[in-house]
Design a protein around this motif. Structure first.
Motif, short mmCIF file in Angstrom:
data_model
loop_
_atom_site.label_atom_id
_atom_site.label_comp_id
_atom_site.label_asym_id
_atom_site.label_seq_id
_atom_site.Cartn_x
_atom_site.Cartn_y
_atom_site.Cartn_z
N ILE A 1 15.48 12.07 -42.64
CA ILE A 1 14.19 11.73 -42.33
C ILE A 1 13.96 12.31 -40.91
CG2 ILE A 1 12.84 9.80 -41.81
CD1 ILE A 1 14.29 8.22 -43.96
N LEU A 2 14.87 12.20 -39.80
CA LEU A 2 14.55 12.50 -38.83
C LEU A 2 14.34 14.01 -38.63
CD1 LEU A 2 17.11 10.27 -36.45
CD2 LEU A 2 14.77 10.41 -36.71
N LYS A 3 15.14 14.96 -39.23
CA LYS A 3 15.20 16.35 -39.29
C LYS A 3 13.64 16.79 -39.83
CE LYS A 3 20.25 17.18 -40.12
NZ LYS A 3 20.98 17.83 -40.97
N GLU A 4 13.23 16.18 -41.02
CA GLU A 4 11.97 16.21 -41.35
C GLU A 4 10.93 15.93 -40.33
OE1 GLU A 4 8.90 14.73 -45.10
OE2 GLU A 4 11.34 14.52 -45.25
N PHE A 5 10.86 14.88 -39.60
CA PHE A 5 10.21 14.43 -38.72
C PHE A 5 10.13 15.53 -37.49
CE2 PHE A 5 9.25 12.27 -34.76
CZ PHE A 5 7.78 11.67 -34.96
N VAL A 6 11.16 16.16 -37.08
CA VAL A 6 11.29 16.83 -36.04
C VAL A 6 10.27 18.25 -36.56
CG1 VAL A 6 12.86 18.44 -34.86
CG2 VAL A 6 13.17 16.10 -34.71
N GLN B 1 16.38 8.13 -48.87
CA GLN B 1 16.86 9.23 -48.00
C GLN B 1 17.73 8.56 -46.77
OE1 GLN B 1 12.97 10.81 -47.03
NE2 GLN B 1 13.64 12.77 -48.19
N SER B 2 18.46 9.60 -46.40
CA SER B 2 19.51 9.20 -45.16
C SER B 2 18.51 9.40 -43.92
CB SER B 2 20.59 10.12 -44.91
OG SER B 2 20.18 11.46 -44.63
N ILE B 3 18.62 8.41 -42.90
CA ILE B 3 18.12 8.55 -41.66
C ILE B 3 18.19 9.89 -40.93
CG2 ILE B 3 18.08 7.67 -39.11
CD1 ILE B 3 18.80 5.00 -40.25
N SER B 4 19.28 10.79 -40.86
CA SER B 4 19.30 12.17 -40.28
C SER B 4 18.56 12.96 -41.17
CB SER B 4 20.49 12.39 -40.58
OG SER B 4 21.16 12.69 -41.95
#
Length: 98
Positions: free
Chosen positions: A14-19, A9-12
């Motif tokens: 992963i970050l969207k999912e985290f948020v 998965q791309s970092i973006s």
């Protein structure tokens, strides 16, 4: 503990999912609105801006110049449209200048 994905998965993503999982969107919106206001209004308006607060869908702008407040009040809808375009979503529905 969060589940682990074996997929790439791309970092973006992963970050969207985290948020989303941690419900941090409202806090990020408040920060992004302040940055968008500073960017779009420029130094002239920012020198007279004392606070920028986003509460629900209403943006409260505190200005130290009554003349500037009156001038900006004529273009509230345009300012809302510009800020929402900068943010990439309909975050602001109402603008209150103080």
């Amino acid at each position: 503990m969060a589940k682990r994905n074996n997929e790439n998965q791309s970092i973006s993503d992963i970050l969207k999912e985290f948020v989303e999982v941690n419900k941090l969107e409202k806090g990020l919106d408040k920060v992004n609105v302040r940055e968008a206001w500073a960017k779009l209004m420029g130094n002239g308006v920012n020198n007279y801006t004392t606070s920028v607060n986003l509460e629900r869908e209403t943006l409260y702008i505190q200005l130290s110049s009554s003349v500037l407040r009156e001038e900006l009040s004529y273009g509230k809808q345009k300012i809302i449209k510009m800020l929402n375009e900068e943010l990439g979503k309909e975050t602001i529905k109402k603008l209150i200048l103080r």
